[in-house]
Design a protein around this motif. Structure first.
Motif, mmCIF file in Angstrom:
data_model
loop_
_atom_site.group_PDB
_atom_site.id
_atom_site.type_symbol
_atom_site.label_atom_id
_atom_site.label_comp_id
_atom_site.label_asym_id
_atom_site.label_seq_id
_atom_site.Cartn_x
_atom_site.Cartn_y
_atom_site.Cartn_z
ATOM 1 N N GLU A 106 24.062 -0.013 32.367
ATOM 2 C CA GLU A 106 24.462 1.328 32.091
ATOM 3 C C GLU A 106 26.165 1.238 32.315
ATOM 4 O OE1 GLU A 106 24.932 5.353 31.575
ATOM 5 O OE2 GLU A 106 23.349 3.942 30.952
ATOM 6 N N GLU A 107 26.742 0.650 33.031
ATOM 7 C CA GLU A 107 28.027 0.335 33.358
ATOM 8 C C GLU A 107 28.783 0.024 32.147
ATOM 9 O OE1 GLU A 107 31.700 1.170 34.696
ATOM 10 O OE2 GLU A 107 29.842 1.733 35.746
ATOM 11 N N ILE A 108 27.870 -1.127 31.556
ATOM 12 C CA ILE A 108 28.488 -1.742 30.406
ATOM 13 C C ILE A 108 28.784 -0.848 29.269
ATOM 14 C CG2 ILE A 108 28.125 -3.323 28.571
ATOM 15 C CD1 ILE A 108 26.895 -5.366 30.925
ATOM 16 N N ARG A 109 27.495 0.163 29.161
ATOM 17 C CA ARG A 109 27.742 0.962 27.867
ATOM 18 C C ARG A 109 28.892 1.941 28.272
ATOM 19 N NH1 ARG A 109 26.363 6.038 27.245
ATOM 20 N NH2 ARG A 109 26.004 6.379 29.356
ATOM 21 N N ARG A 110 28.835 2.427 29.593
ATOM 22 C CA ARG A 110 30.079 3.457 29.604
ATOM 23 C C ARG A 110 31.300 3.008 29.184
ATOM 24 N NH1 ARG A 110 28.466 4.368 35.213
ATOM 25 N NH2 ARG A 110 26.412 4.862 35.105
ATOM 26 N N GLU A 111 31.373 1.609 29.923
ATOM 27 C CA GLU A 111 32.880 1.003 29.435
ATOM 28 C C GLU A 111 33.142 0.780 28.081
ATOM 29 O OE1 GLU A 111 34.892 -3.527 30.388
ATOM 30 O OE2 GLU A 111 33.026 -2.804 31.556
ATOM 31 N N CYS A 112 32.037 0.211 27.442
ATOM 32 C CA CYS A 112 32.260 0.567 25.848
ATOM 33 C C CYS A 112 32.508 1.605 25.343
ATOM 34 C CB CYS A 112 30.766 0.074 25.230
ATOM 35 S SG CYS A 112 30.563 -1.881 25.375
ATOM 36 N N LYS A 113 31.891 2.794 25.794
ATOM 37 C CA LYS A 113 32.114 4.151 25.536
ATOM 38 C C LYS A 113 33.466 4.493 25.643
ATOM 39 C CE LYS A 113 30.711 9.012 25.984
ATOM 40 N NZ LYS A 113 31.047 9.952 26.915
ATOM 41 N N ASN A 114 33.957 4.390 26.752
ATOM 42 C CA ASN A 114 35.313 4.624 27.300
ATOM 43 C C ASN A 114 36.581 3.909 26.320
ATOM 44 O OD1 ASN A 114 34.257 6.441 29.096
ATOM 45 N ND2 ASN A 114 34.544 5.058 30.736
ATOM 46 N N GLN A 115 36.105 2.750 25.844
ATOM 47 C CA GLN A 115 37.013 1.845 25.277
ATOM 48 C C GLN A 115 37.255 2.346 23.834
ATOM 49 O OE1 GLN A 115 36.372 -2.151 25.802
ATOM 50 N NE2 GLN A 115 37.158 -2.205 27.951
ATOM 51 N N ILE A 116 35.814 2.818 23.141
ATOM 52 C CA ILE A 116 35.483 3.177 21.796
ATOM 53 C C ILE A 116 36.375 4.850 21.520
ATOM 54 C CG2 ILE A 116 34.176 3.993 20.045
ATOM 55 C CD1 ILE A 116 32.290 1.823 21.099
ATOM 56 N N GLU A 117 36.212 5.380 22.560
ATOM 57 C CA GLU A 117 37.005 6.813 22.667
ATOM 58 C C GLU A 117 38.367 6.728 22.675
ATOM 59 O OE1 GLU A 117 35.031 8.712 26.152
ATOM 60 O OE2 GLU A 117 33.828 9.904 25.013
ATOM 61 N N GLU A 118 38.815 5.721 23.474
ATOM 62 C CA GLU A 118 40.435 5.248 23.539
ATOM 63 C C GLU A 118 40.746 5.087 22.237
ATOM 64 O OE1 GLU A 118 41.448 3.187 26.494
ATOM 65 O OE2 GLU A 118 40.585 4.067 28.115
ATOM 66 N N LEU A 119 40.030 4.137 21.561
ATOM 67 C CA LEU A 119 40.563 3.483 20.072
ATOM 68 C C LEU A 119 40.414 4.674 19.137
ATOM 69 C CD1 LEU A 119 40.814 1.194 18.196
ATOM 70 C CD2 LEU A 119 38.206 1.351 17.893
ATOM 71 N N LEU A 120 39.305 5.667 19.049
ATOM 72 C CA LEU A 120 39.191 6.603 18.202
ATOM 73 C C LEU A 120 40.556 7.857 18.242
ATOM 74 C CD1 LEU A 120 35.408 6.855 17.628
ATOM 75 C CD2 LEU A 120 36.986 5.781 16.028
ATOM 76 N N GLN A 121 40.444 7.754 19.711
ATOM 77 C CA GLN A 121 41.637 9.032 20.086
ATOM 78 C C GLN A 121 42.996 8.531 19.375
ATOM 79 O OE1 GLN A 121 41.200 11.874 21.443
ATOM 80 N NE2 GLN A 121 43.492 12.276 20.975
ATOM 81 N N LYS A 122 43.219 7.184 19.605
ATOM 82 C CA LYS A 122 44.630 6.686 18.933
ATOM 83 C C LYS A 122 44.731 6.620 17.500
ATOM 84 C CE LYS A 122 46.724 2.075 19.338
ATOM 85 N NZ LYS A 122 46.713 0.961 19.962
#
Length: 140
Positions: A106-122
């Protein structure tokens, strides 16, 4: 007398039909909200390796679904799919076998989500991703 009978008959037939005419219609306030949530299947499944104890290498296969609030954002996710795959693969490669537990995953999933959100925001300048789902994961 026939006129009165005809009027009474007309009243018995017309009034129930008039009251039934609006039956079944609901106002705008009563209608349930329509969900615009859409999913993008990141295909094919991701297969990569991770550090296992000793000199071994572990492998993981994961199926990923990306959730968005707007059907129009599915095209945005599809456009950025190669970079999204890279974020997920890079994140999984840095993990060890100990990280792949129920709570760790679950922590890995959250980490992936946060990194993808940062990428898409950028890249897009706005929030595109609602959530990321690992619908099928197998590791050894």
């Amino acid at each position: 007398m026939n006129i009165i009978k005809n009027l009474m008959l007309l009243c018995f037939v017309a009034f129930p039909l008039a009251s039934y005419a609006g039956h079944g219609e609901s106002s705008e306030e009563e209608k349930p909200p329509i969900s615009n949530i859409s999913y993008f299947d990141l295909s094919p499944e991701i297969v990569t390796n991770y550090a296992a104890p000793g000199r071994k290498v572990g492998f993981i296969r994961v199926k990923v679904q990306l959730m968005t609030d707007s059907p129009g954002d599915v095209a945005v996710l599809e456009y950025h799919a190669p970079m999204i795959r890279d974020v997920i693969i890079t994140t999984l490669n840095r993990k060890t076998q100990a990280d792949f537990s129920a709570t760790g995953f679950e922590e890995i999933r959250r980490e992936c989500k946060n990194q993808i959100e940062e990428l898409l925001q950028k890249e897009e300048g706005r929030k595109v991703l609602r959530d990321i789902l690992f619908t099928n994961a197998i590791w050894e």
